[in-house]
Design a protein around this motif. Structure first.
Motif, PDB file in Angstrom:
ATOM      1  N   LEU A 215       9.316 -13.697  26.427  1.00 51.52           N
ATOM      2  CA  LEU A 215       9.113 -12.356  26.976  1.00 51.52           C
ATOM      3  C   LEU A 215       8.367 -11.433  26.020  1.00 51.52           C
ATOM      4  CD1 LEU A 215      12.583 -11.796  28.709  1.00 51.52           C
ATOM      5  CD2 LEU A 215      10.489 -12.769  29.681  1.00 51.52           C
ATOM      6  N   GLY A 216       8.655 -11.530  24.761  1.00 51.12           N
ATOM      7  CA  GLY A 216       8.016 -10.652  23.791  1.00 51.12           C
ATOM      8  C   GLY A 216       6.547 -10.932  23.582  1.00 51.12           C
ATOM      9  N   SER A 217       6.053 -12.061  24.080  1.00 51.60           N
ATOM     10  CA  SER A 217       4.650 -12.427  23.874  1.00 51.60           C
ATOM     11  C   SER A 217       3.730 -11.934  24.989  1.00 51.60           C
ATOM     12  CB  SER A 217       4.518 -13.956  23.771  1.00 51.60           C
ATOM     13  OG  SER A 217       4.798 -14.579  25.015  1.00 51.60           O
ATOM     14  N   PHE A 218       4.290 -11.373  26.055  1.00 55.10           N
ATOM     15  CA  PHE A 218       3.460 -10.947  27.178  1.00 55.10           C
ATOM     16  C   PHE A 218       2.663  -9.699  26.782  1.00 55.10           C
ATOM     17  CE2 PHE A 218       6.773 -12.820  30.349  1.00 55.10           C
ATOM     18  CZ  PHE A 218       6.322 -14.093  30.053  1.00 55.10           C
ATOM     19  N   ARG A 219       1.347  -9.776  26.906  1.00 58.13           N
ATOM     20  CA  ARG A 219       0.473  -8.692  26.493  1.00 58.13           C
ATOM     21  C   ARG A 219      -0.389  -8.177  27.650  1.00 58.13           C
ATOM     22  NH1 ARG A 219       3.684  -8.708  23.170  1.00 58.13           N
ATOM     23  NH2 ARG A 219       3.451  -8.841  20.886  1.00 58.13           N
ATOM     24  N   PHE A 220       0.133  -8.254  28.839  1.00 56.08           N
ATOM     25  CA  PHE A 220      -0.526  -7.747  30.038  1.00 56.08           C
ATOM     26  C   PHE A 220       0.459  -6.810  30.723  1.00 56.08           C
ATOM     27  CE2 PHE A 220       0.827 -12.197  30.244  1.00 56.08           C
ATOM     28  CZ  PHE A 220       1.989 -12.048  30.976  1.00 56.08           C
ATOM     29  N   PRO A 221      -0.004  -5.968  31.640  1.00 54.47           N
ATOM     30  CA  PRO A 221       0.925  -5.055  32.314  1.00 54.47           C
ATOM     31  C   PRO A 221       2.007  -5.819  33.091  1.00 54.47           C
ATOM     32  CG  PRO A 221      -1.337  -4.366  32.653  1.00 54.47           C
ATOM     33  CD  PRO A 221      -1.412  -5.729  32.031  1.00 54.47           C
ATOM     34  N   ALA A 243      13.566  -4.440  28.511  1.00 50.24           N
ATOM     35  CA  ALA A 243      13.767  -4.229  27.080  1.00 50.24           C
ATOM     36  C   ALA A 243      13.045  -5.280  26.250  1.00 50.24           C
ATOM     37  CB  ALA A 243      15.255  -4.234  26.767  1.00 50.24           C
ATOM     38  N   ALA A 244      12.868  -6.475  26.812  1.00 53.84           N
ATOM     39  CA  ALA A 244      12.280  -7.585  26.047  1.00 53.84           C
ATOM     40  C   ALA A 244      10.777  -7.700  26.197  1.00 53.84           C
ATOM     41  CB  ALA A 244      12.935  -8.901  26.472  1.00 53.84           C
ATOM     42  N   ILE A 245      10.196  -7.095  27.243  1.00 61.36           N
ATOM     43  CA  ILE A 245       8.767  -7.245  27.526  1.00 61.36           C
ATOM     44  C   ILE A 245       8.030  -5.984  27.090  1.00 61.36           C
ATOM     45  CG2 ILE A 245       7.028  -7.585  29.319  1.00 61.36           C
ATOM     46  CD1 ILE A 245       9.196  -9.001  30.984  1.00 61.36           C
ATOM     47  N   PRO A 246       7.088  -6.078  26.179  1.00 57.16           N
ATOM     48  CA  PRO A 246       6.365  -4.891  25.711  1.00 57.16           C
ATOM     49  C   PRO A 246       5.693  -4.134  26.858  1.00 57.16           C
ATOM     50  CG  PRO A 246       5.901  -6.754  24.289  1.00 57.16           C
ATOM     51  CD  PRO A 246       6.652  -7.309  25.467  1.00 57.16           C
ATOM     52  N   GLY A 247       5.989  -2.834  26.941  1.00 53.24           N
ATOM     53  CA  GLY A 247       5.323  -1.979  27.915  1.00 53.24           C
ATOM     54  C   GLY A 247       5.787  -2.111  29.344  1.00 53.24           C
ATOM     55  N   ALA A 248       6.821  -2.881  29.611  1.00 54.92           N
ATOM     56  CA  ALA A 248       7.248  -3.102  30.992  1.00 54.92           C
ATOM     57  C   ALA A 248       7.847  -1.835  31.594  1.00 54.92           C
ATOM     58  CB  ALA A 248       8.253  -4.242  31.061  1.00 54.92           C
ATOM     59  N   SER A 249       7.696  -1.681  32.908  1.00 51.07           N
ATOM     60  CA  SER A 249       8.296  -0.571  33.639  1.00 51.07           C
ATOM     61  C   SER A 249       9.333  -1.107  34.608  1.00 51.07           C
ATOM     62  CB  SER A 249       7.229   0.224  34.395  1.00 51.07           C
ATOM     63  OG  SER A 249       6.643  -0.573  35.400  1.00 51.07           O
TER      64      SER A 249
END
Length: 294
Positions: A215-221, A243-249
């Motif tokens: 999860l922490g490696s995802f770099r897309f919206p 909480a685990a995915i950068p930038g997630a909504s």
């Protein structure tokens, strides 16, 4: 249980269902709709259902180029013998996109489809423009391997019809079941028609899923949606994803349960449209919680 070579090699049938041959030889059924040349969207259904999960969403995305597909073991796709694994399901998405000639897409998955979307994104991130995770998780918990196998055993011993009433209340809120009986009945008819061997193999696969390390490696919206009353993958599970995915909504849908693409198609379509507009990686992690009326 597999379709014939001639059927699997056919580009399209009279019913509008097309077939793609996966890299391991399995035939996958899919439908393409919307506007050619529009934003590309690929939609992945939940366990024991099929492309019809997305019918009400597809009708609200007329300007998009949309593909819905039956996962292996489901619907009109081949039903190979198990065991199944989530990585192979994810690779099926890459194979299908190769068949379509797509270089990227907004990928959305509901429940099991959300797990498949995560596995696909972990293995083929270059193909993901954006991702929508709906009523899903990256891990069903420490007891999941045993619990999912118990579910499969119950289906074998008592039949899927014995589970249909429980599934209906788990999948749909009380008001939706009252107001949309035909929609609920259709979902139940798809559920009870499942191949038991494929269902059992898919249950075992989901019990063993643990995608948290990716999860922490995802770099897309990434957007996450969950029904407020989802008992299968509750709000807390969705919050863990965010909480685990950068930038997630995060979007929480009031009074909805586990199959929000059927129950809340307007809200799902709105979030997919918002992902069309979010290009490139997100720089900073944030959580945006919305409560949308249904």
């Amino acid at each position: 249980m597999s379709m014939s070579n001639s059927a699997a090699n056919a580009r399209e049938t009279a019913s509008g269902v097309a077939y793609a041959r996966m890299s391991d030889g399995i035939g996958l059924a899919y439908r393409r709709s919307g506007r050619p040349g529009g934003p590309r969207v690929l939609l992945i259904h939940s366990l024991a259902l099929d492309v019809s999960v997305w019918d009400r969403v597809v009708g609200r995305l007329e300007d998009a180029d949309i593909v819905t597909m039956d996962c292996r073991g489901h619907g009109r796709s081949d039903k190979p013998a198990g065991p199944y694994d989530i990585e192979r399901f994810g690779d099926d998405i890459a194979d299908l996109m190769g068949e379509l000639g797509w270089s990227d897409a907004v990928v959305a998955g509901c429940s099991m489809g959300g797990c498949v979307a995560q596995a696909f994104a972990a293995r083929h991130p270059e193909l993901v423009r954006a991702m929508l995770l709906i009523d899903t998780t990256a891990w069903y918990g420490a007891n999941a391997p045993a619990e999912w196998r118990v579910r499969a055993a119950k289906a074998r011993s008592e039949g899927l019809a014995s589970m249909a009433e429980f599934q209906a209340t788990r999948w749909f809120g009380d008001r939706f079941r009252m107001d949309h009986p035909a929609q609920v009945q259709h979902a139940m008819s798809v559920f009870t028609a499942n191949d038991l061997d494929a269902y059992a193999a898919t249950c075992a696969m989901l019990g063993d899923v643990d995608l948290r390390r990716h999860l922490g490696s995802f770099r897309f919206p990434v957007s996450v949606i969950v029904g407020e009353e989802d008992y299968a993958t509750p709000v807390e599970t969705a919050q863990d994803l965010v909480a685990a995915i950068p930038g997630a909504s995060l979007t929480i849908l009031p009074a909805a349960r586990h199959l929000t693409p059927i129950e809340c198609p307007d809200q799902i379509a709105d979030v997919i449209r918002s992902l069309f507009r979010r290009g490139g990686p997100t720089a900073n992690a944030f959580i945006k919680v919305q409560n949308l009326g249904g």
